[in-house]
Motif scaffolding. Structure first.
Motif, PDB file in Angstrom:
ATOM      1  N   ALA A   1      -6.180   7.321   1.962  1.00 52.44           N
ATOM      2  CA  ALA A   1      -6.225   7.618   3.400  1.00 52.44           C
ATOM      3  C   ALA A   1      -5.147   8.624   3.765  1.00 52.44           C
ATOM      4  O   ALA A   1      -4.300   8.398   4.621  1.00 52.44           O
ATOM      5  CB  ALA A   1      -6.077   6.342   4.213  1.00 52.44           C
TER       6      ALA A   1
ATOM      7  N   ARG B   1       0.849  -1.199   0.000  1.00 51.34           N
ATOM      8  CA  ARG B   1       0.000   0.000   0.000  1.00 51.34           C
ATOM      9  C   ARG B   1       0.878   1.239   0.000  1.00 51.34           C
ATOM     10  O   ARG B   1       2.043   1.205   0.396  1.00 51.34           O
ATOM     11  CB  ARG B   1      -0.915   0.015   1.225  1.00 51.34           C
TER      12      ARG B   1
ATOM     13  N   ALA C   1      -0.205   4.355   1.659  1.00 51.41           N
ATOM     14  CA  ALA C   1      -1.187   5.086   2.443  1.00 51.41           C
ATOM     15  C   ALA C   1      -0.588   6.381   2.975  1.00 51.41           C
ATOM     16  O   ALA C   1       0.631   6.526   3.082  1.00 51.41           O
ATOM     17  CB  ALA C   1      -1.690   4.224   3.600  1.00 51.41           C
ATOM     18  N   SER C   2      -1.462   7.324   3.286  1.00 50.11           N
ATOM     19  CA  SER C   2      -1.072   8.570   3.943  1.00 50.11           C
ATOM     20  C   SER C   2       0.087   9.248   3.213  1.00 50.11           C
ATOM     21  O   SER C   2      -0.063   9.683   2.078  1.00 50.11           O
ATOM     22  CB  SER C   2      -0.723   8.282   5.408  1.00 50.11           C
TER      23      SER C   2
ATOM     24  N   SER D   1      -9.779   5.548  -0.067  1.00 49.23           N
ATOM     25  CA  SER D   1      -8.711   4.731  -0.628  1.00 49.23           C
ATOM     26  C   SER D   1      -9.164   4.157  -1.963  1.00 49.23           C
ATOM     27  O   SER D   1     -10.366   4.113  -2.269  1.00 49.23           O
ATOM     28  CB  SER D   1      -8.327   3.592   0.325  1.00 49.23           C
TER      29      SER D   1
ATOM     30  N   THR E   1       0.839   8.344  -0.424  1.00 50.58           N
ATOM     31  CA  THR E   1      -0.014   8.893  -1.484  1.00 50.58           C
ATOM     32  C   THR E   1       0.557  10.206  -2.008  1.00 50.58           C
ATOM     33  O   THR E   1       0.576  10.459  -3.217  1.00 50.58           O
ATOM     34  CB  THR E   1      -1.438   9.106  -0.943  1.00 50.58           C
TER      35      THR E   1
END
Length: 471
Positions: free
Chosen positions: A145, A120, A122-123, A215, A126
């Protein structure tokens, strides 16, 4: 003589220990200067190589340092592309912004690739994906996210748009009312929106990733122009981007990546060391080791090893805290707690100081890390375990100090009283002569005759002369 040899050996051992501590980084650099798979040269066909960097875990100061060094080495090797293979739950905002600055300023284009399946971005991941020249994902991965976790709530469930105006008003009422929180969320939104506009990617979804913590899967991200492509592996990625023209600060670059040589640059000893000490749990333990070592040295001066180890550990912890977002109130509470627990051992207060110190220590440990970013918080088992160890350690150290206070004096006049010596010669008519006591020769005065070799006991000290009596 035996005691002198032991002291000399102890001094030599301490010097060797200090030398080993000072030379450890140099030895690590010689033994393992950083692993590079491949050759930092162009291939025989004249095609520039592709550098591969790997980010696996939370993004922090060590990650930013690793990527900066990797981009520099890619530039030196005349690489045509850097592939940033990523699997991260997020990380610190400061480290993320440093990475993005380096990517935007890099003369070598960067392709961020979420890989392998199940990974992933994420956060913070991204944001980095949006900032890269090429954004790619492996099937079975996800991103999003991107709400700043340290400052706001989670927003709505991922992918759940407002159903109507009433729902929009309800969501607005649920938003944090704190002005600072709103400013920080607006700042994060503007930041990712600017990155999306720079790379011509989906701006609307970028805002939703920050405001609503939504997401996306790899296929959905490719459909709505959040990422550029979906690739099975790095070779598939290089085949798909072959021939693309990308804009970099020095102009435009056309890729010729199909079949290009791959150079995998792993973190070197310096980066691994930085990654270790900037782990919040390690930095926390180093700080406490520093406090314990200095306390032990103060209670037992001259032993050296606790003091040296404590000073080094404390300096390393302070350097790590300089790079990490910490709360100075939390650190103050930890020090206050240690002080209270020490005071309880020295002057019992029916448990008031001890309990207060333990509570202050626990609260300070919880507050120490001023963030809730993934991978940068202190686990509860560690806090409880360290608190128990601290109480036991302070009890042991203070107990040793109190025992040492009750020992007889081993220096000065008091040390000579009652000491037993031996006459070095027959005393003269005034009952004066020389004796050996504690390995030293002293002039002595007795009340009666003393023969050579006779044992005497010191009864008084008058300047540089001893009063003795025969045994």
């Amino acid at each position: 003589m035996k005691a002198a040899r032991l002291k000399k050996a102890a001094r030599l051992g301490r010097r060797l220990f200090l030398l080993l501590l000072l030379c450890a980084p140099l030895l690590a650099a010689v033994i393992e200067p950083g692993m590079v798979t491949g050759d930092d040269r162009e291939t025989a066909a004249g095609v520039p190589p592709v550098v591969v960097l790997t980010v696996d875990g939370a993004i922090g100061p060590a990650t930013a340092d690793y990527i900066r060094q990797g981009l520099h080495r890619a530039e030196v090797a005349d690489a045509q592309l850097v592939v940033l293979r990523m699997d991260t739950p997020g990380g610190l905002d400061t480290a993320m912004r440093e990475i993005i600055k380096d990517i935007l300023a890099s003369p070598v284009p960067v392709a961020t690739y979420v890989h392998p399946s199940g990974a992933r971005a994420a956060s913070a991941g991204t944001y980095i994906l949006y900032a890269s020249h090429i954004a790619a994902m492996t099937p079975g991965t996800n991103l999003g996210a991107a709400t700043p976790v340290a400052i706001g709530g989670p927003g709505e469930a991922p992918g759940e748009p407002p159903e109507d105006e009433d729902r929009e008003e309800e969501r607005a009422e649920e938003e944090p009312a704190d002005a600072l929180t709103r400013k920080q969320i607006e700042d994060a939104t503007a930041y990712i929106r600017g990155l999306a506009q720079l790379r011509d990617r989906n701006v609307e979804w970028a805002e939703k990733a920050v405001r609503e913590a939504v997401s996306l899967s790899a296929s959905e991200a490719a459909e709505i122009n959040v990422v550029d492509l979906v690739a099975e592996d790095i070779r598939d990625l290089l085949a798909q981007v072959d021939g693309r023209t990308l804009a970099v600060p020095l102009g435009e670059v056309t890729l010729a990546t199909e079949g290009a040589e791959l150079i995998a640059i792993d973190p070197d000893w310096r980066n691994r060391f930085l990654s270790t000490i900037t782990n919040p749990s390690v930095a926390y333990i180093l700080m406490l080791l520093g406090i314990y070592g200095l306390l032990l040295e103060f209670y037992n001066p001259g032993f050296m090893i606790p003091g040296v180890t404590g000073a080094i550990s404390l300096l390393l912890a302070l350097y790590a805290f300089h790079l990490l977002p910490i709360s100075y109130v939390g650190m103050g509470l930890i020090l206050l707690g240690v002080g209270f627990m020490t005071a309880e051992m020295m002057m019992p207060s029916f448990g008031i100081l001890g309990m207060g110190g333990a509570v202050a220590f626990i609260i300070g440990s919880v507050m120490l890390m001023d963030t809730t970013a993934p991978g940068f918080t202190l686990p509860w088992p560690l806090i409880i375990g360290v608190t128990v160890v601290t109480v036991l350690f302070l009890a042991a150290v203070v107990g040793m100090a109190l025992k040492a206070r009750k020992r007889p004096v081993v220096a000065g006049n008091e040390h000579m009283l009652e000491a037993v010596g031996e006459a070095l010669s027959d005393f003269d008519e005034q009952h004066r002569g020389w004796i050996r006591v504690h390995g030293e020769s002293w002039r002595a005065q007795a009340q009666g005759p003393v023969a050579k070799g006779q044992k005497v006991k010191v009864t008084g000290v008058r300047g540089l002369e001893l009063d003795v009596e025969t045994i």
